[in-house]
Scaffold this motif. Structure first.
Motif, PDB file in Angstrom:
ATOM      1  N   THR A  99       0.832  -1.204   0.000  1.00  0.00           N
ATOM      2  CA  THR A  99       0.000   0.000   0.000  1.00  0.00           C
ATOM      3  C   THR A  99       0.868   1.256   0.000  1.00  0.00           C
ATOM      4  OG1 THR A  99      -0.130   0.112   2.420  1.00  0.00           O
ATOM      5  CG2 THR A  99      -1.835  -1.161   1.298  1.00  0.00           C
ATOM      6  N   HIS A 100       0.380   2.272  -0.686  1.00  0.00           N
ATOM      7  CA  HIS A 100       1.001   3.592  -0.693  1.00  0.00           C
ATOM      8  C   HIS A 100       0.450   4.426   0.474  1.00  0.00           C
ATOM      9  CE1 HIS A 100       3.220   3.718  -4.522  1.00  0.00           C
ATOM     10  NE2 HIS A 100       2.298   2.853  -4.957  1.00  0.00           N
ATOM     11  N   PRO A 101       1.140   5.503   0.836  1.00  0.00           N
ATOM     12  CA  PRO A 101       0.571   6.443   1.817  1.00  0.00           C
ATOM     13  C   PRO A 101      -0.790   6.951   1.340  1.00  0.00           C
ATOM     14  CG  PRO A 101       2.896   6.916   1.458  1.00  0.00           C
ATOM     15  CD  PRO A 101       2.505   5.901   0.424  1.00  0.00           C
ATOM     16  N   ASN A 102      -1.669   7.188   2.308  1.00  0.00           N
ATOM     17  CA  ASN A 102      -3.003   7.741   2.057  1.00  0.00           C
ATOM     18  C   ASN A 102      -3.896   6.796   1.252  1.00  0.00           C
ATOM     19  OD1 ASN A 102      -2.319  10.260   3.359  1.00  0.00           O
ATOM     20  ND2 ASN A 102      -1.148  10.752   1.501  1.00  0.00           N
ATOM     21  N   THR A 103      -3.628   5.484   1.359  1.00  0.00           N
ATOM     22  CA  THR A 103      -4.493   4.489   0.737  1.00  0.00           C
ATOM     23  C   THR A 103      -4.926   3.482   1.796  1.00  0.00           C
ATOM     24  OG1 THR A 103      -2.706   2.973   0.095  1.00  0.00           O
ATOM     25  CG2 THR A 103      -3.269   4.747  -1.449  1.00  0.00           C
ATOM     26  N   LYS A 104      -5.828   2.592   1.404  1.00  0.00           N
ATOM     27  CA  LYS A 104      -6.308   1.588   2.342  1.00  0.00           C
ATOM     28  C   LYS A 104      -6.401   0.233   1.657  1.00  0.00           C
ATOM     29  CE  LYS A 104     -11.131   2.856   1.471  1.00  0.00           C
ATOM     30  NZ  LYS A 104     -12.324   3.531   2.015  1.00  0.00           N
ATOM     31  N   ALA A 105      -6.504  -0.803   2.470  1.00  0.00           N
ATOM     32  CA  ALA A 105      -6.675  -2.167   1.978  1.00  0.00           C
ATOM     33  C   ALA A 105      -7.660  -2.871   2.896  1.00  0.00           C
ATOM     34  CB  ALA A 105      -5.345  -2.904   1.947  1.00  0.00           C
ATOM     35  N   ILE A 106      -8.464  -3.757   2.326  1.00  0.00           N
ATOM     36  CA  ILE A 106      -9.474  -4.473   3.105  1.00  0.00           C
ATOM     37  C   ILE A 106      -9.210  -5.972   3.017  1.00  0.00           C
ATOM     38  CG2 ILE A 106     -11.941  -4.934   3.403  1.00  0.00           C
ATOM     39  CD1 ILE A 106     -12.501  -2.230   2.110  1.00  0.00           C
ATOM     40  N   PHE A 107      -9.204  -6.627   4.170  1.00  0.00           N
ATOM     41  CA  PHE A 107      -9.038  -8.069   4.246  1.00  0.00           C
ATOM     42  C   PHE A 107     -10.300  -8.672   4.858  1.00  0.00           C
ATOM     43  CE2 PHE A 107      -4.867  -6.107   4.700  1.00  0.00           C
ATOM     44  CZ  PHE A 107      -4.138  -6.748   3.707  1.00  0.00           C
ATOM     45  N   LYS A 108     -10.798  -9.754   4.264  1.00  0.00           N
ATOM     46  CA  LYS A 108     -11.993 -10.419   4.773  1.00  0.00           C
ATOM     47  C   LYS A 108     -11.716 -11.914   4.913  1.00  0.00           C
ATOM     48  CE  LYS A 108     -15.139  -7.124   2.521  1.00  0.00           C
ATOM     49  NZ  LYS A 108     -16.271  -6.949   1.576  1.00  0.00           N
ATOM     50  N   TRP A 109     -12.289 -12.527   5.941  1.00  0.00           N
ATOM     51  CA  TRP A 109     -12.104 -13.962   6.124  1.00  0.00           C
ATOM     52  C   TRP A 109     -13.242 -14.560   6.930  1.00  0.00           C
ATOM     53  CZ3 TRP A 109      -9.232 -10.303   8.791  1.00  0.00           C
ATOM     54  CH2 TRP A 109      -9.330 -10.325  10.184  1.00  0.00           C
ATOM     55  N   ASN A 110     -13.343 -15.872   6.827  1.00  0.00           N
ATOM     56  CA  ASN A 110     -14.256 -16.664   7.648  1.00  0.00           C
ATOM     57  C   ASN A 110     -13.419 -17.643   8.467  1.00  0.00           C
ATOM     58  OD1 ASN A 110     -15.646 -16.104   4.840  1.00  0.00           O
ATOM     59  ND2 ASN A 110     -17.286 -16.214   6.347  1.00  0.00           N
ATOM     60  N   ILE A 111     -13.937 -18.070   9.591  1.00  0.00           N
ATOM     61  CA  ILE A 111     -13.216 -19.056  10.405  1.00  0.00           C
ATOM     62  C   ILE A 111     -13.523 -20.440   9.844  1.00  0.00           C
ATOM     63  CG2 ILE A 111     -12.768 -19.921  12.727  1.00  0.00           C
ATOM     64  CD1 ILE A 111     -13.539 -17.260  13.842  1.00  0.00           C
ATOM     65  N   ASP A 112     -12.967 -20.699   8.675  1.00  0.00           N
ATOM     66  CA  ASP A 112     -13.090 -21.983   7.994  1.00  0.00           C
ATOM     67  C   ASP A 112     -11.691 -22.576   7.904  1.00  0.00           C
ATOM     68  OD1 ASP A 112     -15.827 -21.538   7.562  1.00  0.00           O
ATOM     69  OD2 ASP A 112     -15.425 -20.427   5.717  1.00  0.00           O
ATOM     70  N   TYR A 113     -11.493 -23.710   8.550  1.00  0.00           N
ATOM     71  CA  TYR A 113     -10.148 -24.290   8.672  1.00  0.00           C
ATOM     72  C   TYR A 113      -9.803 -25.195   7.492  1.00  0.00           C
ATOM     73  CZ  TYR A 113      -9.991 -22.615  13.481  1.00  0.00           C
ATOM     74  OH  TYR A 113      -9.976 -21.811  14.595  1.00  0.00           O
ATOM     75  N   SER A 114      -8.514 -25.453   7.353  1.00  0.00           N
ATOM     76  CA  SER A 114      -8.031 -26.373   6.325  1.00  0.00           C
ATOM     77  C   SER A 114      -6.697 -26.971   6.764  1.00  0.00           C
ATOM     78  CB  SER A 114      -7.855 -25.640   4.988  1.00  0.00           C
ATOM     79  OG  SER A 114      -6.988 -24.526   5.132  1.00  0.00           O
ATOM     80  N   PHE A 115      -6.366 -28.097   6.160  1.00  0.00           N
ATOM     81  CA  PHE A 115      -5.028 -28.679   6.260  1.00  0.00           C
ATOM     82  C   PHE A 115      -4.218 -28.198   5.059  1.00  0.00           C
ATOM     83  CE2 PHE A 115      -7.713 -32.029   8.290  1.00  0.00           C
ATOM     84  CZ  PHE A 115      -7.170 -31.964   9.568  1.00  0.00           C
ATOM     85  N   VAL A 116      -2.936 -27.905   5.276  1.00  0.00           N
ATOM     86  CA  VAL A 116      -2.075 -27.433   4.188  1.00  0.00           C
ATOM     87  C   VAL A 116      -0.703 -28.092   4.281  1.00  0.00           C
ATOM     88  CG1 VAL A 116      -3.219 -25.180   3.943  1.00  0.00           C
ATOM     89  CG2 VAL A 116      -1.351 -25.424   5.575  1.00  0.00           C
ATOM     90  N   TRP A 117      -0.063 -28.278   3.144  1.00  0.00           N
ATOM     91  CA  TRP A 117       1.338 -28.701   3.121  1.00  0.00           C
ATOM     92  C   TRP A 117       2.039 -28.025   1.945  1.00  0.00           C
ATOM     93  CZ3 TRP A 117       3.336 -30.877  -1.221  1.00  0.00           C
ATOM     94  CH2 TRP A 117       2.478 -31.569  -2.081  1.00  0.00           C
ATOM     95  N   ALA A 118       3.359 -27.931   2.053  1.00  0.00           N
ATOM     96  CA  ALA A 118       4.158 -27.316   0.993  1.00  0.00           C
ATOM     97  C   ALA A 118       5.565 -27.885   1.042  1.00  0.00           C
ATOM     98  CB  ALA A 118       4.207 -25.794   1.146  1.00  0.00           C
ATOM     99  N   GLU A 119       6.204 -27.956  -0.110  1.00  0.00           N
ATOM    100  CA  GLU A 119       7.610 -28.383  -0.176  1.00  0.00           C
ATOM    101  C   GLU A 119       8.485 -27.151   0.040  1.00  0.00           C
ATOM    102  OE1 GLU A 119       8.683 -31.679  -2.946  1.00  0.00           O
ATOM    103  OE2 GLU A 119       6.726 -31.235  -3.828  1.00  0.00           O
TER     104      GLU A 119
END
Length: 224
Positions: A43-63
């Motif tokens: 984000t730049h100065p004088n801007t905004k960002a919005i984050f949204k989520w639900n409490i929905d779980y998952s299993f994850v893996w990565a190499e």
């Protein structure tokens, strides 16, 4: 679908940078667990960002190779999970490839369980849990090790240089703030002030203050 939560980030600082929303949980029940950069946005100065989520779980893996701060965890598989059903799974290594197998419901309910097969290679992959589609916590994958994640979500925000999914070095992070949702509050606003301090309020409260301010400042804008 579960209740949706949101945070509106307002960059009132003079800096271009990355806002990062992440979770911490010292009582999650898994040793050596690492927090991941859950959501990020530049984000730049004088801007905004919005984050949204639900409490929905998952299993994850990565190499990931060795799981250390700075390594990026890009999930190769995201498997939906729930605290009361389908809360257990195996991390398997079949035909030289990782995969989740044998998802089922196990005790204790309220936890997410990962059983790791005997042939899991050392220091090649990482496994953990996510929320709303993105990884939140990960640990180095090891053979024959059972993991019981008992999540108690607490949300935090920071600003600096971040990449989504990277392993955070929490011990070295000093300028972050808790995103605390009071009962009945599902939308909050996090303002990074000009002096790089944080102001955290419910979005409803911020909008009330802006409405009051419009009497003296007609250009004041209502936050979403």
């Amino acid at each position: 679908m579960s209740q949706q939560y949101s945070v509106t980030f307002v960059n009132n600082s003079t800096n271009l940078g990355d806002v990062c929303v992440f979770q911490k949980d010292p009582n999650i029940g898994v040793a050596n667990v690492q927090s991941l950069a859950w959501f990020t946005k530049t984000t730049h100065p004088n801007t905004k960002a919005i984050f949204k989520w639900n409490i929905d779980y998952s299993f994850v893996w990565a190499e990931t190779g060795e799981l250390v701060p700075g390594v990026q965890f890009i999930a190769s598989e995201v498997l939906e999970a729930d605290l009361t059903q389908n809360n257990a799974v195996n991390l398997s290594y079949l035909n030289k490839a990782y995969t989740f197998t044998k998802q089922k419901t196990e005790q204790p309910l309220g936890s997410l369980l990962i059983h790791q097969d005997p042939n899991i290679p050392l220091k090649q992959a990482s496994v953990g849990i996510g929320m709303s589609g993105n990884g939140t916590f990960a640990v180095q994958a090891q053979p024959n090790l059972d993991l019981t994640f008992t999540p108690h979500p607490k949300y935090y925000i920071s600003f600096g240089t971040f990449t989504e999914g990277e392993v955070l070095d929490i011990a070295q992070m000093t300028k972050f703030a808790e995103l605390k949702f009071d009962p009945g509050v599902y939308s909050i606003t996090a303002i990074l002030n000009a002096d790089n301090t944080w102001t955290i309020k419910s979005t409803n409260q911020v909008n009330k203050e802006l409405v009051a301010a419009r009497a003296n400042n007609p250009t004041a804008q209502r936050l979403p």
